[in-house]
Scaffold this motif. Structure first.
Motif, PDB file in Angstrom:
ATOM      1  N   MET A   1       4.860  -5.627   7.707  1.00  0.00           N
ATOM      2  CA  MET A   1       4.608  -4.964   6.425  1.00  0.00           C
ATOM      3  C   MET A   1       5.293  -3.609   6.391  1.00  0.00           C
ATOM      4  O   MET A   1       5.102  -2.787   7.282  1.00  0.00           O
ATOM      5  CB  MET A   1       3.089  -4.764   6.258  1.00  0.00           C
ATOM      6  N   ASP A   2       6.092  -3.407   5.380  1.00  0.00           N
ATOM      7  CA  ASP A   2       6.709  -2.103   5.226  1.00  0.00           C
ATOM      8  C   ASP A   2       5.681  -1.113   4.712  1.00  0.00           C
ATOM      9  O   ASP A   2       4.696  -1.497   4.096  1.00  0.00           O
ATOM     10  CB  ASP A   2       7.855  -2.175   4.187  1.00  0.00           C
ATOM     11  N   GLU A   3       5.973   0.146   4.980  1.00  0.00           N
ATOM     12  CA  GLU A   3       5.053   1.149   4.460  1.00  0.00           C
ATOM     13  C   GLU A   3       5.131   1.187   2.943  1.00  0.00           C
ATOM     14  O   GLU A   3       4.150   1.378   2.255  1.00  0.00           O
ATOM     15  CB  GLU A   3       5.408   2.518   5.043  1.00  0.00           C
ATOM     16  N   TYR A   5       6.316  -0.415  -0.869  1.00  0.00           N
ATOM     17  CA  TYR A   5       6.312  -1.695  -1.583  1.00  0.00           C
ATOM     18  C   TYR A   5       7.711  -1.999  -2.103  1.00  0.00           C
ATOM     19  O   TYR A   5       8.215  -1.313  -2.981  1.00  0.00           O
ATOM     20  CB  TYR A   5       5.314  -1.578  -2.739  1.00  0.00           C
ATOM     21  N   TRP A 694      -1.063  -1.784  -2.334  1.00  0.00           N
ATOM     22  CA  TRP A 694      -0.211  -1.893  -1.145  1.00  0.00           C
ATOM     23  C   TRP A 694      -0.522  -0.768  -0.154  1.00  0.00           C
ATOM     24  O   TRP A 694      -0.730  -1.010   1.032  1.00  0.00           O
ATOM     25  CB  TRP A 694       1.255  -1.832  -1.583  1.00  0.00           C
ATOM     26  N   ARG A 695      -0.542   0.433  -0.690  1.00  0.00           N
ATOM     27  CA  ARG A 695      -0.781   1.576   0.195  1.00  0.00           C
ATOM     28  C   ARG A 695      -2.147   1.497   0.836  1.00  0.00           C
ATOM     29  O   ARG A 695      -2.331   1.846   1.987  1.00  0.00           O
ATOM     30  CB  ARG A 695      -0.679   2.876  -0.610  1.00  0.00           C
ATOM     31  N   HIS A 698      -2.028  -0.942   3.624  1.00  0.00           N
ATOM     32  CA  HIS A 698      -1.234  -0.375   4.724  1.00  0.00           C
ATOM     33  C   HIS A 698      -2.038   0.645   5.516  1.00  0.00           C
ATOM     34  O   HIS A 698      -2.000   0.681   6.744  1.00  0.00           O
ATOM     35  CB  HIS A 698       0.043   0.260   4.169  1.00  0.00           C
ATOM     36  N   ARG A 699      -2.773   1.448   4.824  1.00  0.00           N
ATOM     37  CA  ARG A 699      -3.558   2.482   5.472  1.00  0.00           C
ATOM     38  C   ARG A 699      -4.657   1.881   6.351  1.00  0.00           C
ATOM     39  O   ARG A 699      -5.009   2.414   7.384  1.00  0.00           O
ATOM     40  CB  ARG A 699      -4.168   3.365   4.388  1.00  0.00           C
ATOM     41  N   ARG A 701      -4.706  -1.321   7.590  1.00  0.00           N
ATOM     42  CA  ARG A 701      -4.359  -2.566   8.278  1.00  0.00           C
ATOM     43  C   ARG A 701      -4.842  -2.620   9.721  1.00  0.00           C
ATOM     44  O   ARG A 701      -5.227  -3.682  10.220  1.00  0.00           O
ATOM     45  CB  ARG A 701      -2.851  -2.804   8.227  1.00  0.00           C
ATOM     46  N   LEU A 794       0.111  -9.340   1.205  1.00  0.00           N
ATOM     47  CA  LEU A 794      -1.036  -8.547   1.642  1.00  0.00           C
ATOM     48  C   LEU A 794      -2.053  -9.420   2.368  1.00  0.00           C
ATOM     49  O   LEU A 794      -2.656  -9.008   3.356  1.00  0.00           O
ATOM     50  CB  LEU A 794      -1.680  -7.841   0.445  1.00  0.00           C
ATOM     51  N   VAL A 797      -1.136  -9.921   5.879  1.00  0.00           N
ATOM     52  CA  VAL A 797      -1.485  -8.763   6.705  1.00  0.00           C
ATOM     53  C   VAL A 797      -2.975  -8.793   7.044  1.00  0.00           C
ATOM     54  O   VAL A 797      -3.374  -8.558   8.182  1.00  0.00           O
ATOM     55  CB  VAL A 797      -1.137  -7.453   5.957  1.00  0.00           C
TER      56      VAL A 797
END
Length: 886
Positions: A1-3, A5, A694-695, A698-699, A701, A794, A797
Motif C-alpha cells: 500500500m502506498d502512502e 492514493y 485511504w489515509r 494507512h495510519r 494498518r 483497502l 490491506v
RNA sequence: GCACGCGUGGCCAAAUCGGCAAAGGCGCCGGUCUUAGAAACCGGAUAUUGAAGGUUCGAAUCCUUCCGCGUGCACCA
C-alpha cells in the motif's frame, strides 16, 4: 500500500486481478440465490457519455451490493450494434458499417473496462453478428408460423430528415424520436408483429409488476395501450333524393365506436374522418364545396403538427343522412377534422351535450345541443324542461332523460342494456378499442437483421427454412441514404431459390427494426453461444426474469412494451414460463449540462463552453452568453452529448480523478431518478473522501494487531461501534430501496466519526482498536458498490492478502440491533410546542416517567409557573409537550 | 388545455408514522503547515423549508388557494 492514493495504479491492478481470476463470470449455482442485474445495452457510437457512466455505475453498485449479500449475480453487457448511425458513417465517411461498428465496440469496451464495471464479459453479445441476428430471424419465422408476423400495405410514418420509416412509438406526437423533425406519411408494404394480439395482457400484466416499476412508466404504458371499452353502433345511411326502401345491395351503414352509448339519444350528427371510405363511395354526389373542404382538411392533416397551437374544429355537412337506430331520427352526416381514421372506426356520433369536442363543433356550426344525461338530483327537472341551454358539456355519468324507454336509468345500466339491445337487433355490439397498434418492423435499411422471407412467382410469400438461417447480410451494399432498401441493389443477396419449389425467388430486402434486437437480448446473455436455440429454456429458467433493470426513461414505452410483448410470445413458444421479463425497473434521470448555441440559420450551431463568455446572476443562473467573437448566444440546459459541446469525456475524468471517484460522485451528486446537472467541482470532493479513507487505513494498518474485542469497552469505543452499526443499518436500507446518494453521505459520516473518535493507533486500548477495526472494515466493505477498486485495495490491506473480496468470501457487514441502539436518549421538552429543555432518558422509558421527568425539569417549570397545565403529550423516546393555558 | 410530480442555506441535496428550526457534499470564511500558493488537517458562518391560509398540543411533512419549475398526454369518441 502506498502512502498516497494513486487511483490509476490501483484501478489497473484490480482490473487485471478481476479479469485474471474471472471473478465476475458466473455459472448456475443452486446453493445461492440468483440475482439478475441488467442495464440497458448501449449503442456502440464509439464514445461513452456521462449518461452511460451514470447508468452503469448504478447497475454496478447494485451488482456488487448483491454479491456481498451472498447472491449469485449475473451482470452482463452487450451491444445494440445494428442501426442507422453505422449507415450514416458509411455515407459520410465511406467506411464499411461492419468495420465501423466493430471498431466502436472495441473502443467502448475499453472505456467500460477502465471504469472497472463488474461485467461477465464472457457473455458479451452484439446484435449485428450473424450468430445473434440468426435468432431475430428465428423468432420472426416462429411468429410468422403463429400468424403474429404479417405483411400489409400501409401508410407508414416517414422521417424526411433521417430518410427512415418509423413505428408509431417512434413517431409519437408526430415527431421523429431520433431527430425531432416532423413525420410525414408514405405508402409502403410493411411487415408487422401483432402486438395487438397481446393488448389486454400488456395492460393487465402491468398490475403484476406494479410494485417494482416507476409509476410514470406504468402510466405511460397504460396510456399508450389505451384500452377503452364501449360499443359499435351501425347507422343506416340514406342518400338524399332516393326515397323509399333501397334494394339490399344499395344499403349502406356507417359504423361508429362510442364509449357512451347511453348518450345516443343526444346525437345530432354523424361525423366522419376525411379519409373515411364512405366519402369515396358517395363522393360523386357531393357538392364542390364539400369536396373543397375535404381536400382542405386532408391538406391540413398532412402538414407537420404544431403542438403548441390547438387546431380549430372544422367540417362540413356532406348532405348524406344517417338514421339513429335507437330513435329513428334522421341525422346529418358531416366530415370533421377532429375525427381520426386511425382510431375506432373513423366515424363518431356527435353528442354535443356530453362531449367536449362535439360541443365545440356544434357551437361553431350551430348544430342542436340536446341534453340526455342529467345529474341524478336534477333529472326530473331536466326531463320536464324541453330546451336546456348548456354552458358546458356534461361529460360525467348520470341519469338518462329525453331518451324514450331508457329514461331514468343510470348511465352504467343504460350502457349495458342499450348495448345488449343493439346486439339483439343486429345494429351493434360491445367492443373494446386500443390506441396500441401492431408493430411495424420493416426498415428500408442495410444495417439490420434481414427479414427471412422469399418471394416466388409461383408460391408467393415463402418463409426461409429454419435450417437455412441465418440469412446473412452481404459484406456491403450501396448505401445512398435516400430511403430505398440498399439490399435491393445487391443481386447476389436478392436472387435466390424459392425454399418451397426450388424455382427462382427474390429475397425480402427490408431489414428489421433494431428494437427487435433489444426485445430479447437479455435472455441471450443466459446462454450466449447457443447455436440451436436463442437460449436454453433451462438456463433462462434459472436466471430470468431480470431482478433489476436500469436505464433511461426515454424507453418507457417503446423498448419496454416490445420486450414485454416478446416475452409473452416466448412464453407461448414454451421458452419461458412467465410473461413479465422485468421484476424491478429503475429509470435514471438524464445527465445534462449547459449548452450555448446560435440558431439564426434555423439550425442550432453549438459552441464549446470553454470558448463562451458567460454572465451569471447571484444564483449562478446564466444571464447572457457571448461567443469568442463577441456574438450573443442562446443557452439552455440539455442532455450531455459530444455534438452539443457539453459532454464530459469519461476517459478524461478517469484519467484525472480515477474511475472510483467518477463513479462515486455520479452516484452521490443527486438521486438517480433526478436529472443530474453536471458540475466539475463536485468530483474533487469525491476524490478527497477516498483519500481520507485511504489515509485512515494507512495510519492504522500496523495497529490492528492489538485489537481485541470482548474486553470491557470504553465509552469512545462503544460510541464508535454504535455509529458503525447505525451506519450499516442505514446503508443497507438505502441500497435495498435503490437510493445511492444517501448511503454515500452515511459513509462520509462514518469516516468523520472514525477521525473524530479521538482514538489514535499509538495509544488505543485493545477494545478501542477493535472498534476502529470494525468501523473501518465496515466502511471499506460498504464502499465497494461505489468505489470497488479502492475498496478492494483497502480490504486487502485490512485482511492481509490480495485475493480479493469475493475469493475471501467477504460479505456486506451485518448490523447488530443491540449495538446500534442508543443507551441513552435525549428527550425534548416542549411547552406549547416550543423547545424549552431537554433531558436524558433510557430508551423505551414509559410515558408516565417521561411526563414526570419533564414536569420536574427546572427550565420547563419556569415556563409552566403560574399557568394551568391543560394536557401533556408524550411521544416515547422523542419528546414531551406540555400544553399550558393562562 | 388535461393529468401527475416538484419547490429545504450561494449550489446539489437529507430528514420512517406529522415530533429536538433541519444530515452530508460542493462552494465560502478563518486558522495550522508552507517562502508563497495548492493539497492536507483543524475550526466557523450561512435556512421564518416558494407565498398565503387551514387542521393539530406540535407541520418541511396533511388540506385549500396562489406563484414558479418540470414531466407525460394532446382532439383516442
Amino acid at each position: 500500500m502506498d502512502e498516497k492514493y494513486f487511483p490509476k495504479k490501483i484501478e489497473q491492478k484490480w482490473q487485471a486481478k478481476w479479469a485474471d481470476a474471472k471473478v465476475f463470470e458466473v455459472q448456475i449455482d443452486d446453493e445461492r440465490p440468483k440475482f439478475y442485474q441488467l442495464e440497458m445495452l448501449p449503442y456502440p457510437s464509439g464514445n461513452l457519455h456521462m449518461g452511460h457512466v451514470r447508468n452503469y455505475s448504478v447497475g454496478d453498485a447494485v451488482a456488487w451490493y448483491k454479491r456481498l449479500k451472498g447472491f449469485n449475480v449475473l451482470h452482463p453487457i452487450g451491444w445494440d450494434s445494428f442501426g442507422q448511425p453505422a449507415e450514416d458513417a458509411a455515407v459520410k465517411r465511406k467506411v464499411n458499417p461492419r468495420d465501423w461498428t466493430e471498431e466502436n465496440i472495441k473502443a467502448m469496451r475499453g472505456q467500460l473496462q477502465r471504469l472497472g464495471l463488474s461485467y461477465d464479459w464472457s457473455r458479451e453479445i452484439a446484435a449485428h453478428r450473424p450468430e445473434y441476428y440468426k435468432f431475430d430471424q428465428w423468432f420472426f419465422l416462429k411468429m410468422y408460423d403463429k400468424g403474429l408476423a404479417y405483411k400489409k400495405m400501409t401508410q407508414v410514418n416517414w422521417c424526411e430528415t433521417d430518410q427512415a420509416t418509423l413505428s408509431n412509438e417512434q413517431a409519437s406526437g408526430g415527431l421523429c424520436w431520433r431527430c425531432g423533425n416532423p413525420v410525414t406519411k408514405r405508402d409502403l408494404e410493411q411487415w408487422f408483429f401483432k402486438t395487438t394480439a397481446y393488448a389486454d395482457e400488456l395492460l393487465d400484466g402491468l398490475n403484476t409488476i406494479e410494485a417494482g416499476w416507476p409509476a410514470n412508466v406504468l402510466k405511460r404504458q397504460r396510456d399508450w395501450i389505451g384500452r377503452s371499452e364501449g360499443a359499435l353502433v351501425d347507422f343506416e345511411v340514406r342518400v338524399p333524393g332516393k326515397t323509399g326502401s333501397l334494394k339490399p345491395e344499395d344499403r349502406r351503414k356507417v359504423r361508429v365506436f362510442t364509449t357512451r352509448i347511453d348518450t345516443i339519444f343526444g346525437a345530432n350528427a354523424i361525423v366522419l374522418a376525411a379519409e373515411h371510405p364512405l366519402i369515396e363511395e358517395f363522393g360523386g354526389g357531393f357538392s364542390a364545396e364539400v369536396h373543397a373542404k375535404i381536400e382542405e382538411i386532408l391538406r391540413e392533416k398532412a402538414k407537420p403538427a404544431d403542438h403548441e397551437a390547438e387546431v380549430e374544429k372544422d367540417g362540413i355537412d356532406t348532405g348524406l343522412k344517417a338514421v339513429n337506430p335507437f330513435s329513428g331520427e334522421e341525422l346529418p352526416v358531416w366530415v370533421g377534422n377532429y375525427v381520426m381514421m386511425e382510431y375506432g372506426t373513423g366515424a363518431v356520433m356527435s353528442v354535443p351535450a356530453h362531449d367536449e369536442r362535439d360541443f365545440e363543433f356544434a357551437k361553431k356550426f350551430g348544430l342542436p345541443i340536446r341534453q340526455v344525461i342529467s345529474e341524478p338530483h336534477l333529472a326530473h327537472e331536466h326531463h320536464t324542461m324541453q330546451a336546456l341551454a348548456l354552458e358546458d358539456p356534461y361529460t360525467e355519468s348520470g341519469v338518462l332523460v329525453h331518451s324514450d324507454y331508457w329514461n331514468g336509468k343510470t348511465s352504467e345500466a343504460a350502457k349495458q342494456e342499450m348495448t345488449h339491445h343493439a346486439h339483439l337487433h343486429g345494429f351493434g355490439e360491445a367492443a373494446t378499442t386500443y390506441k396500441l397498434r401492431d408493430w411495424g418492423i420493416s426498415r428500408q435499411r442495410f444495417w439490420g437483421s434481414p427479414i427471412p422471407i422469399v418471394y416466388c412467382d409461383t408460391c408467393g410469400t415463402v418463409p426461409v427454412h429454419f435450417d437455412d438461417l441465418p440469412v446473412e447480410l452481404p459484406e456491403n451494399a450501396p448505401i445512398t441514404g435516400t430511403g430505398e432498401s440498399p439490399l435491393s441493389k445487391v443481386s447476389e443477396f436478392v436472387e435466390t431459390e424459392c425454399p418451397k419449389c426450388g424455382g427462382p425467388g427474390r429475397r425480402e430486402t427490408d431489414t428489421m427494426d433494431t428494437f427487435v434486437d433489444s426485445s430479447w437480448y437479455f435472455f441471450r446473455y443466459t446462454d450466449p453461444a447457443n447455436e440451436i436455440l436463442p437460449f436454453s429454456p433451462d438456463l433462462a429458467a434459472y436466471w430470468t426474469p431480470v431482478d433489476q433493470y436500469i436505464g433511461g426513461d426515454d424507453h418507457a414505452v417503446m423498448h419496454l412494451i416490445y420486450t414485454r410483448f416478446w416475452t409473452k410470445v416466448m412464453r407461448d413458444l414454451g421458452l419461458v414460463k412467465f410473461g413479465e421479463p422485468v421484476t424491478r425497473l429503475l429509470t435514471q434521470g438524464m445527465v445534462v449540462g449547459e449548452t450555448f448555441f446560435d440558431d439564426e440559420t434555423g439550425k442550432r450551431i453549438y459552441a464549446a463552453p470553454g470558448e463562451v463568455t458567460v454572465e451569471r446572476d447571484a444564483k449562478g443562473k446564466i444571464v447572457s452568453a457571448r461567443s469568442a467573437d463577441g456574438k450573443a448566444l442562446k443557452f439552455a440546459i440539455e442532455r450531455m452529448s459530444k455534438s452539443k459541446g457539453n459532454g464530459v469525456d469519461p476517459d478524461e475524468m478517469v484519467e484525472i480523478y480515477g474511475a472510483d471517484a467518477a463513479r462515486l460522485f455520479v452516484l452521490f451528486a443527486a438521486p438517480v431518478e433526478n436529472e443530474l446537472v453536471w458540475n466539475e467541482a463536485g468530483i474533487e470532493g469525491a476524490v478527497r473522501f477516498l483519500q481520507r479513507i485511504w489515509r485512515f487505513v494507512h495510519r492504522w494498518r500496523d495497529s490492528f494487531a492489538k485489537a481485541a474485542s470482548g474486553s470491557e469497552q470504553s465509552e469512545v469505543a462503544r460510541k464508535l461501534r454504535r455509529k458503525t452499526h447505525q451506519t450499516i443499518r442505514r446503508i443497507d436500507q438505502s441500497l435495498d430501496t435503490l437510493q445511492f446518494n444517501t448511503p454515500v453521505a452515511a459513509l462520509m459520516e462514518l469516516c468523520n466519526a472514525l477521525y473524530d473518535s479521538g482514538i489514535e493507533p499509538e495509544n488505543a486500548s485493545a477494545d478501542e482498536a477493535a472498534a476502529v477495526q470494525e468501523g473501518v472494515t465496515s466502511l471499506v466493505l460498504m464502499l465497494t458498490p461505489f468505489a470497488p477498486h479502492t475498496a478492494e485495495e483497502l480490504y486487502s490491506v485490512l485482511i492481509g492478502n490480495e485475493n480479493g473480496m469475493l475469493a475471501n468470501g467477504a460479505l456486506f457487514p451485518e448490523f447488530s440491533e443491540e449495538l446500534a441502539a442508543d443507551d441513552e436518549i435525549e428527550v425534548v421538552i416542549q411547552v406549547n410546542g416550543k423547545l424549552r429543555s431537554k433531558f436524558a432518558a433510557k430508551p423505551g422509558e414509559d410515558r408516565s416517567k417521561l411526563e414526570a421527568a419533564a414536569l420536574a425539569d427546572p427550565k420547563a417549570q419556569e415556563f409552566i409557573a403560574g399557568k394551568e397545565v391543560v394536557k401533556v403529550v408524550v411521544v416515547p423516546d422523542k419528546l414531551v409537550n406540555i400544553v399550558v393555558k393562562g
